[in-house]
Design a protein around this motif. Sequence first.
Motif, PDB file in Angstrom:
ATOM      1  N   LEU A   1       1.479   3.484  -3.463  1.00 15.70           N
ATOM      2  CA  LEU A   1       1.078   4.884  -3.542  1.00 15.70           C
ATOM      3  C   LEU A   1       2.236   5.760  -4.010  1.00 15.70           C
TER       4      LEU A   1
ATOM      5  N   TYR B   1      -4.176   2.697  -7.437  1.00 17.60           N
ATOM      6  CA  TYR B   1      -3.911   4.076  -7.030  1.00 17.60           C
ATOM      7  C   TYR B   1      -3.811   5.008  -8.242  1.00 17.60           C
TER       8      TYR B   1
ATOM      9  N   ALA C   1      -9.564   7.463  -0.996  1.00 18.97           N
ATOM     10  CA  ALA C   1     -10.133   6.539  -0.003  1.00 18.97           C
ATOM     11  C   ALA C   1     -10.704   5.275  -0.636  1.00 18.97           C
TER      12      ALA C   1
ATOM     13  N   TRP D   1      -5.239  12.804  -1.148  1.00 17.70           N
ATOM     14  CA  TRP D   1      -5.350  11.651  -0.260  1.00 17.70           C
ATOM     15  C   TRP D   1      -6.792  11.347   0.159  1.00 17.70           C
TER      16      TRP D   1
ATOM     17  N   LEU E   1      -7.806   2.994  -1.526  1.00 20.97           N
ATOM     18  CA  LEU E   1      -7.220   2.412  -0.313  1.00 20.97           C
ATOM     19  C   LEU E   1      -8.076   1.257   0.199  1.00 20.97           C
ATOM     20  N   THR E   2      -9.379   1.403   0.141  1.00 20.36           N
ATOM     21  CA  THR E   2     -10.273   0.328   0.587  1.00 20.36           C
ATOM     22  C   THR E   2     -10.089  -0.920  -0.267  1.00 20.36           C
TER      23      THR E   2
ATOM     24  N   CYS F   1      -1.481  -2.684  -6.537  1.00 25.16           N
ATOM     25  CA  CYS F   1      -1.725  -1.448  -5.789  1.00 25.16           C
ATOM     26  C   CYS F   1      -1.407  -0.217  -6.633  1.00 25.16           C
TER      27      CYS F   1
ATOM     28  N   ASN G   1       0.829  -1.209   0.000  1.00 29.88           N
ATOM     29  CA  ASN G   1       0.000   0.000   0.000  1.00 29.88           C
ATOM     30  C   ASN G   1       0.861   1.256   0.000  1.00 29.88           C
TER      31      ASN G   1
ATOM     32  N   ASN H   1      -7.502  -1.852  -2.172  1.00 30.14           N
ATOM     33  CA  ASN H   1      -6.186  -2.465  -1.979  1.00 30.14           C
ATOM     34  C   ASN H   1      -6.097  -3.178  -0.634  1.00 30.14           C
ATOM     35  N   THR H   2      -6.587  -2.556   0.412  1.00 28.14           N
ATOM     36  CA  THR H   2      -6.478  -3.151   1.746  1.00 28.14           C
ATOM     37  C   THR H   2      -7.246  -4.462   1.835  1.00 28.14           C
TER      38      THR H   2
ATOM     39  N   LEU I   1     -12.687   1.776   6.823  1.00 32.79           N
ATOM     40  CA  LEU I   1     -12.304   2.485   5.611  1.00 32.79           C
ATOM     41  C   LEU I   1     -13.504   3.147   4.937  1.00 32.79           C
TER      42      LEU I   1
END
Length: 318
Positions: free
Chosen positions: A113, A200, A235, A231, A238-239, A196, A109, A241-242, A311
Motif C-alpha cells: 500500500l 492497490y 476494500a 482507504w 485489500l480483500t 500487492c 499488504n 491481496n489478503t 473483509l
Amino acid sequence: MSTSTRSPVEPSPAREHAGGRRRRRPGALLARISHFSGFAAPGILVYACFVLAPIVISVGYSLTNANPFNPPYRWVGLRNYTMLLQDEEFLHSLWVTTVLTLIVVIVPNVLGLLVALLLDRRGRFYNAMRSVFFTPVILSSVVVSVIWTRLLDADGLVNKALRALGFEDPPAWLSDPDFALYAVASILCWQMLGFCVVVYLAGLQGVPVELQEAAALDGAGPVRRFRAVTWPLLAPALTINTVVLLISAFKTYDYIRVITNGGPGSGTTATIAFDVLQTGFDGNHVGYASAMAVLMLVIVCAATGVALRILRRREIDL
C-alpha cells in the motif's frame, strides 16, 4: 327478419404467441441446457479431474493405512486424524505455518500500500518502477530461493555489506534457528510485494477524483482524505491481496525445500505442506500424509472463509 351468423372468436396474435411460447418452453429449456452443457462441460470436466477427484481420493486414502510398499491397505477410519492432533511434529508445523502466514499476509499488504501510494503518479519513471516492483512476481519460486540462498549465506552479499557497515558478527540468516523462519518469510514477502502493489494501484486509479476534490474543498488534509475517502474504496483490493497471500503462504513448500529443507535443526521451518510431502513420499506413509493434507485443506478453507466474511462485510458497509 335476417338472422346473423356469429363467427367464432379468433385468437389474437398475442395469445397465439403466448401459447406458442408455452408450447415451446420445454424445447427452449432443453436447448439452453444443451448450450450450457456444451460450453461448460470442458471446464467442469477439467475441474472434476484435477481438483475434485484428487480431493476425494485423498480423503479416501486418509481413512486407510496406505503404504505403497506394504500392501494391502487396511481401513483405519479416523485414527489418522486423532493421531495428528497428538503429533507434536505436526502441531509444530502448524505453528510454523501460522507464523509464516501472518507475516506474509501483513507485511506485503502494508508495504504494498505504501509503495502504491508513492507510485500512483504519471510519468515514465513511475511506469518503470512499477515494472521493477512487479518483476519478482513472475520469477520462479525456485529461482528466487536459489538467489536469496546465495545472498543470505554466511559469506553472502548481505553479510559482507553488514561487515562493511561495522557489524563484525552478522547473524547466520538461514542456519540459525532464531532467524531462519523470518528469513524465509522475508523472501516470500519480497516476491509477493509486487502483486500487492499492482492490485492497490488498480484500486487507487479507480478512486473518483471528484471525491478527493470535494474532501479537499471541505478542508480535509492528505491524511484525512486517505482515511475517509481512499482507504474505504480500497476494500476490494485489500480483500484480493489478503486472500491470495493467505492461500499462497499456507501452502508454502518449494521455498522451504530449496532454502532450508525444513531446518535448521528439527523442523524449525517445516510447514504443513513440507511435512505432507516428506511423510507421503520420503516416509511412504500415504494414508497419514493424506490426512495431513485434508486437514490442511480444511484449515485453509476455514481461514479463507473467515477472512472473506470479515473483509466483504467492510465492502458492504461502504
